[in-house]
Write an enzyme that holds these catalytic residues in place. Sequence first.
Site, PDB file in Angstrom:
ATOM      1  N   ASP A   1      28.519  45.306  25.822  1.00 12.00           N
ATOM      2  CA  ASP A   1      28.025  46.586  25.289  1.00 12.00           C
ATOM      3  C   ASP A   1      27.700  46.447  23.800  1.00 12.00           C
ATOM      4  O   ASP A   1      26.688  46.955  23.322  1.00 12.00           O
ATOM      5  CB  ASP A   1      29.085  47.675  25.506  1.00 12.00           C
ATOM      6  CG  ASP A   1      29.539  47.705  26.946  1.00 12.00           C
ATOM      7  OD1 ASP A   1      28.831  48.266  27.784  1.00 12.00           O
ATOM      8  OD2 ASP A   1      30.605  47.109  27.249  1.00 12.00           O
TER       9      ASP A   1
ATOM     10  N   HIS B   1      34.378  50.292  29.145  1.00 13.45           N
ATOM     11  CA  HIS B   1      33.161  49.592  29.556  1.00 13.45           C
ATOM     12  C   HIS B   1      32.572  50.361  30.731  1.00 13.45           C
ATOM     13  O   HIS B   1      32.839  50.075  31.898  1.00 13.45           O
ATOM     14  CB  HIS B   1      33.444  48.144  29.964  1.00 13.45           C
ATOM     15  CG  HIS B   1      32.260  47.513  30.637  1.00 13.45           C
ATOM     16  ND1 HIS B   1      31.076  47.276  29.983  1.00 13.45           N
ATOM     17  CD2 HIS B   1      32.041  47.134  31.922  1.00 13.45           C
ATOM     18  CE1 HIS B   1      30.201  46.767  30.816  1.00 13.45           C
ATOM     19  NE2 HIS B   1      30.760  46.674  32.004  1.00 13.45           N
TER      20      HIS B   1
HETATM   21  P1  NAI Z   1      29.968  38.205  42.162  1.00 12.71           P
HETATM   22  O1  NAI Z   1      30.192  39.093  43.323  1.00 12.71           O
HETATM   23  O2  NAI Z   1      28.757  37.346  42.100  1.00 12.71           O
HETATM   24  O3  NAI Z   1      31.228  37.233  41.990  1.00 12.71           O
HETATM   25  C1  NAI Z   1      32.533  37.680  42.051  1.00 12.71           C
HETATM   26  C2  NAI Z   1      33.357  36.545  42.638  1.00 12.71           C
HETATM   27  O4  NAI Z   1      34.712  36.920  42.536  1.00 12.71           O
HETATM   28  C3  NAI Z   1      33.058  36.277  44.100  1.00 12.71           C
HETATM   29  O5  NAI Z   1      32.763  34.906  44.267  1.00 12.71           O
HETATM   30  C4  NAI Z   1      34.362  36.669  44.807  1.00 12.71           C
HETATM   31  O6  NAI Z   1      34.653  35.857  45.914  1.00 12.71           O
HETATM   32  C5  NAI Z   1      35.385  36.469  43.687  1.00 12.71           C
HETATM   33  N1  NAI Z   1      36.611  37.242  43.838  1.00 12.71           N
HETATM   34  C6  NAI Z   1      36.764  38.496  44.329  1.00 12.71           C
HETATM   35  N2  NAI Z   1      38.056  38.840  44.341  1.00 12.71           N
HETATM   36  C7  NAI Z   1      38.739  37.787  43.844  1.00 12.71           C
HETATM   37  C8  NAI Z   1      40.122  37.543  43.647  1.00 12.71           C
HETATM   38  N3  NAI Z   1      41.037  38.442  43.990  1.00 12.71           N
HETATM   39  N4  NAI Z   1      40.463  36.344  43.132  1.00 12.71           N
HETATM   40  C9  NAI Z   1      39.552  35.417  42.830  1.00 12.71           C
HETATM   41  N5  NAI Z   1      38.234  35.605  43.012  1.00 12.71           N
HETATM   42  C10 NAI Z   1      37.833  36.772  43.518  1.00 12.71           C
HETATM   43  O7  NAI Z   1      30.061  39.164  40.891  1.00 12.71           O
HETATM   44  P2  NAI Z   1      29.645  38.864  39.374  1.00 12.71           P
HETATM   45  O8  NAI Z   1      28.240  39.273  39.170  1.00 12.71           O
HETATM   46  O9  NAI Z   1      30.050  37.482  39.007  1.00 12.71           O
HETATM   47  O10 NAI Z   1      30.541  39.929  38.603  1.00 12.71           O
HETATM   48  C11 NAI Z   1      31.950  39.820  38.578  1.00 12.71           C
HETATM   49  C12 NAI Z   1      32.574  41.068  38.009  1.00 12.71           C
HETATM   50  O11 NAI Z   1      32.195  41.265  36.653  1.00 12.71           O
HETATM   51  C13 NAI Z   1      32.177  42.360  38.728  1.00 12.71           C
HETATM   52  O12 NAI Z   1      33.340  43.158  38.861  1.00 12.71           O
HETATM   53  C14 NAI Z   1      31.221  43.016  37.759  1.00 12.71           C
HETATM   54  O13 NAI Z   1      31.204  44.412  37.924  1.00 12.71           O
HETATM   55  C15 NAI Z   1      31.843  42.618  36.450  1.00 12.71           C
HETATM   56  N6  NAI Z   1      30.991  42.726  35.261  1.00 12.71           N
HETATM   57  C16 NAI Z   1      31.578  43.155  34.086  1.00 12.71           C
HETATM   58  C17 NAI Z   1      30.867  43.244  32.922  1.00 12.71           C
HETATM   59  C18 NAI Z   1      31.520  43.716  31.654  1.00 12.71           C
HETATM   60  O14 NAI Z   1      30.781  43.888  30.670  1.00 12.71           O
HETATM   61  N7  NAI Z   1      32.819  43.929  31.554  1.00 12.71           N
HETATM   62  C19 NAI Z   1      29.434  42.910  32.908  1.00 12.71           C
HETATM   63  C20 NAI Z   1      28.905  42.446  34.157  1.00 12.71           C
HETATM   64  C21 NAI Z   1      29.682  42.366  35.297  1.00 12.71           C
END
Ligand code: NAI
Length: 327
Positions: A161, A189
């Site tokens: 952000d 966030h």
């Molecule tokens: P993605 O769905 O591509 O990858 C998430 C991965 O986490 C998947 O491979 C899944 O198998 C794994 N996963 C789920 N639960 C798990 C657990 N208990 N232990 C270990 N691994 C686990 O999602 P992406 O795009 O990589 O995003 C990840 C997270 O980051 C989402 O929650 C998204 O909303 C968040 N995010 C946060 C931002 C921020 O500014 N704080 C910005 C962009 C995304």
Amino acid sequence: SKKPVRVAVTGAAGQIGYALLFRIASGEMLGKDQPVILQLLEIPDERAQNALKGVIMELEDCAFPLLAGIEAHSNPEEAFKDTDYALLVGARPRGPGMERADLLAANAAIFTVQGKALNKVASRNVKVLVVGNPANTNAYIAMKSAPDLPAKNFTAMLRLDHNRAASQIAAKTGKAVGDIKSLTVWGNHSPTMYADYRFATINGESVKDMINDQVWNAEVFLPTVGKRGAAIIAARGLSSAASAANAAIDHMRDWALGSNGEWVTMGVPSNGEYGIPAGIVFGFPVTTENGEYKIVEGLEIDAFSQECINKTLAELQGEADGVKHLL
Ligand code: NAI
């Protein structure tokens, strides 16, 4: 040469993981003289574990001189063993028809387990960054689940952000993004975050005076920064991953190596600063030095800012209330 440090990353086979791991291994996060051991966590699901194997093959094939080891795990107590840094990226996304309460409960389940595992096996100085959404509340849950670790070691990512706000200000003023100083983003966030350029300067000049347009602030800037994630999903068909990974690198690098007196934004547990109740994980302006962050205190909060801060705080307190019975 330096002794390797251990860096745990969860959700390592996901989109952000793919944009993040190679940069950690190349030394962009902890310095070009700091070897790292990657301790990668994915869910036990066969597809996820296979995808993780593929990512590890690619990491090996980069032949990074600083990469001193790579481990694949499906159990947090193994993945977090002795870890010095933990980037908690994996989280449960909102599925179709899922209510906010369901989302909070699903993530509370993940982050209580991971908080307990950190509490049990991580380095006592572990620096934790929660990226997985809802990031502030997930960090709060992990912190509450790790009573033997210092609460201040649990942080949430507001840096994306912050960087988004900087890029909008650079575009508006026509100045270089790297010259913007003393910008911050308060709160959660989420679209309620309050990006605040009242104290920001560019080459010593006030950004607020330069822009001098409160209507633009309230009606263009804040909604643009707040809804940037949704705009990227609409355009790309996928959520922001490279910019999120970049922000995670920025957050951890500044925390570990220092911000040289400059402000950065981190989501950190409040000690009561600016009237934010103690323990709430809130975006604040901080400076960092010697591996510690310090909240910038004594800033004037005008009526408009107070209203924005109250709104994002109310949302965070609602989330904290929503998980209270699960902690
Ligand atoms: P993605 O769905 O591509 O990858 C998430 C991965 O986490 C998947 O491979 C899944 O198998 C794994 N996963 C789920 N639960 C798990 C657990 N208990 N232990 C270990 N691994 C686990 O999602 P992406 O795009 O990589 O995003 C990840 C997270 O980051 C989402 O929650 C998204 O909303 C968040 N995010 C946060 C931002 C921020 O500014 N704080 C910005 C962009 C995304």
